[in-house]
Enzyme design. Structure first.
Site, PDB file in Angstrom:
ATOM      1  N   SER A 210       3.664  -1.149   4.223  1.00 53.88           N
ATOM      2  CA  SER A 210       3.468  -2.609   4.594  1.00 53.88           C
ATOM      3  C   SER A 210       3.888  -3.528   3.353  1.00 53.88           C
ATOM      4  O   SER A 210       3.358  -3.288   2.409  1.00 53.88           O
ATOM      5  CB  SER A 210       2.342  -2.859   5.248  1.00 53.88           C
ATOM      6  OG  SER A 210       2.026  -2.140   6.271  1.00 53.88           O
TER       7      SER A 210
ATOM      8  N   SER B 148      -4.572   7.721  12.510  1.00 51.87           N
ATOM      9  CA  SER B 148      -4.634   8.170  13.849  1.00 51.87           C
ATOM     10  C   SER B 148      -5.683   8.484  14.750  1.00 51.87           C
ATOM     11  O   SER B 148      -6.945   8.830  14.157  1.00 51.87           O
ATOM     12  CB  SER B 148      -3.420   9.236  13.930  1.00 51.87           C
ATOM     13  OG  SER B 148      -4.027  10.576  13.689  1.00 51.87           O
TER      14      SER B 148
ATOM     15  N   GLU C 239     -11.199  -1.361   4.764  1.00 48.57           N
ATOM     16  CA  GLU C 239      -9.917  -1.595   5.770  1.00 48.57           C
ATOM     17  C   GLU C 239     -10.494  -2.138   6.962  1.00 48.57           C
ATOM     18  O   GLU C 239      -9.785  -3.023   7.723  1.00 48.57           O
ATOM     19  CB  GLU C 239      -9.086  -0.598   5.871  1.00 48.57           C
ATOM     20  CG  GLU C 239      -7.711  -0.729   6.788  1.00 48.57           C
ATOM     21  CD  GLU C 239      -6.761   0.489   6.834  1.00 48.57           C
ATOM     22  OE1 GLU C 239      -5.695   0.076   6.949  1.00 48.57           O
ATOM     23  OE2 GLU C 239      -7.365   1.722   6.690  1.00 48.57           O
TER      24      GLU C 239
ATOM     25  N   GLU D  61      -6.304  11.256  16.181  1.00 50.55           N
ATOM     26  CA  GLU D  61      -6.649  12.736  16.026  1.00 50.55           C
ATOM     27  C   GLU D  61      -7.527  12.714  14.750  1.00 50.55           C
ATOM     28  O   GLU D  61      -8.325  13.432  14.641  1.00 50.55           O
ATOM     29  CB  GLU D  61      -5.395  13.632  15.603  1.00 50.55           C
ATOM     30  CG  GLU D  61      -4.773  13.465  17.054  1.00 50.55           C
ATOM     31  CD  GLU D  61      -3.855  12.495  17.682  1.00 50.55           C
ATOM     32  OE1 GLU D  61      -3.406  12.455  18.704  1.00 50.55           O
ATOM     33  OE2 GLU D  61      -3.761  11.427  16.746  1.00 50.55           O
TER      34      GLU D  61
ATOM     35  N   SER E 133       1.163   6.587   2.562  1.00 48.23           N
ATOM     36  CA  SER E 133       1.797   7.549   3.306  1.00 48.23           C
ATOM     37  C   SER E 133       3.117   7.960   2.868  1.00 48.23           C
ATOM     38  O   SER E 133       3.670   7.376   2.243  1.00 48.23           O
ATOM     39  CB  SER E 133       1.816   7.052   5.029  1.00 48.23           C
ATOM     40  OG  SER E 133       0.798   6.733   5.474  1.00 48.23           O
TER      41      SER E 133
ATOM     42  N   GLN F 122       0.752  -1.233  -0.147  1.00 50.00           N
ATOM     43  CA  GLN F 122       0.094  -0.050   0.051  1.00 50.00           C
ATOM     44  C   GLN F 122       0.800   1.181   0.011  1.00 50.00           C
ATOM     45  O   GLN F 122       1.585   1.513   1.019  1.00 50.00           O
ATOM     46  CB  GLN F 122      -0.995   0.207   1.154  1.00 50.00           C
ATOM     47  CG  GLN F 122      -2.186   1.367   1.103  1.00 50.00           C
ATOM     48  CD  GLN F 122      -2.976   1.002   2.516  1.00 50.00           C
ATOM     49  OE1 GLN F 122      -2.709   0.282   3.232  1.00 50.00           O
ATOM     50  NE2 GLN F 122      -4.005   1.750   2.592  1.00 50.00           N
TER      51      GLN F 122
END
Length: 418
Positions: free
Chosen positions: A185, A396, A268, A398, A148, A145
């Site tokens: 990953s 996250s 996911e 947040e 990020s 993936q």
């Protein structure tokens, strides 16, 4: 609640929430199949490859995954027309729970089977589906993936990796990709990576992004594993320097990749994530057993924390089941009243607390490794270290709270740069 009550392990507790006779028969079928096949050479793989241990026995686990495929036990929730079993939502839950209950080795095909495959079924072209789905189903091609980046982790809309479409190359029209991904990953043993890249010059935030399918084994892709505190290297940095992929390997329309990317994230937190509660219950039992062995169970405060963790885990499973009933695969994180975000928040924080309690149980023994000759963690030390990341990866805390506040409750957006 005494220690005997705490020890009533969830994997052996009643699982029925109104299961039909057909569902019970299916649960028995998969339990019997796993019992018969997780024996001999396969039985030696039990428990391998879990969180923080993804480096273990990759080739052996890959062979096990292909054994599952040969018997029709991969991609069980995919529609039958794409090679899956077309299982109902509840039957998918049953399959993943029984798989976890059998302590079967963790798969190496997760990103292809549960993320990219359903995304191609929802958003891909017939040609893309024909090219990639059978290889995922048979575990012949593995996927990583590419989301990020150093400055675009939780803030995925800040992606800076760029791709431009060029005509007339030796292989026809192609995308040329330049940039860097991080926390990628499985890139070190995968053949393909799905990449979010900025394909419109001058575009910002969610606009101008495309969802590309990129082969890893080429000169323009450099994969560098990141060693973690747990000793494994599940994650990688991936550098793209003039990497190439065919012009037709864009999922959805060019420049409209944000919707595809969010649709993928909607898959996911599905049934396989819910089945984590079975593994968590096993970990909790290990903590309880260790507390008995060390005498820490006699501490009333610690015993209360263990009892609370057990009750909370039962509630988390029920909440996860309810959330799944509100969602349709491919919807974004605000769907179902933010059910996916709520589930991520509760299980991630529960698991992190479990790791903290494990260290409390180990006391000073948790400060040293088992071997004076190397970095040899035990299961509870690894649980503590890996669970620190639970509230970060996969979105996250947040970000989940912002989704719930802004997109579900309609509160004002968080000021940028504050």
């Amino acid at each position: 609640m005494d220690s005997a009550d705490i020890a009533a392990e969830t994997p052996d507790s009643p699982t029925s929430l109104g299961e039909s006779g057909a569902d019970r028969a299916f649960r028995s079928e998969i339990r019997q199949w796993l019992g018969d096949h997780l024996a001999g050479e396969w039985g030696a793989l039990k428990g391998l490859g879990g969180p923080g241990r993804d480096h273990e026995a990759i080739e052996e686990r890959l062979a096990w995954n292909r054994h599952l495929a040969e018997h029709g036990w991969t991609c069980v929730g995919w529609p039958t027309e794409h090679g899956g079993r077309g299982l109902s939502l509840w039957q998918q839950v049953i399959f993943h729970e029984e798989y976890a209950r059998a302590d079967a080795p963790h798969g190496v095909n997760h990103l292809g089977e549960t993320l990219l495959g359903p995304t191609l079924i929802a958003f891909g072209t017939p040609a893309q589906q024909e090219r990639f789905l059978p290889k995922i189903l048979a575990v012949e091609e593995l996927w990583a993936q590419g989301y990020s980046e150093p400055n675009a982790g939780s803030d995925l809309a800040n992606v800076q990796t760029k791709a431009r479409l060029v005509d007339g190359g030796p292989n026809g029209a192609e995308w040329i990709i330049d940039g860097q991904k991080v926390w990628t990953s499985n890139a070190h043993f995968s053949q393909w990576v799905f990449v979010i890249a900025r394909t419109e010059v001058g575009s910002q935030r969610h606009q101008g992004l495309s969802f590309l399918l990129v082969p890893i084994d080429q000169d323009g892709v450099d994969v560098r594993p990141i060693e973690q505190l747990t000793g494994g290297s599940e994650f990688n940095e991936v550098f793209f320097t003039g990497a190439r992929t065919s012009a037709d390997l864009v999922v959805g329309e060019p420049g409209q990749g944000w919707g595809v990317a969010m649709g993928l994230l909607g898959f996911e937190r599905g049934v396989s994530t819910l089945a984590q509660t079975v593994t968590y219950a096993r970990e909790l039992q290990h903590v309880v057993d260790t507390a008995r062995r060390t005498g820490a169970i006699d501490d009333p405060v610690l015993r209360d924390r263990l009892a609370a963790l057990k009750v909370e885990l039962e509630v988390i499973r029920a909440q996860g089941l309810r959330g799944l009933s509100l969602l349709t695969g491919g919807e974004d994180s605000s769907a179902g009243g933010g059910a996916g975000s709520i589930f991520k928040l509760v299980w991630a924080n529960w698991h992190r607390r479990l790791g903290e309690v494990a260290m409390q149980v180990l006391a000073t023994d948790g400060l040293t490794t088992r071997s004076a000759e190397g970095y040899d963690l035990d299961d509870l030390q690894r649980l503590f270290l890996f669970s620190r990341a639970d509230t970060i990866y996969g979105g996250s805390d947040e970000i989940q709270k912002n989704i719930l506040a802004e997109r579900v409750l309609g509160l004002p957006r968080e000021p940028k740069g504050a």
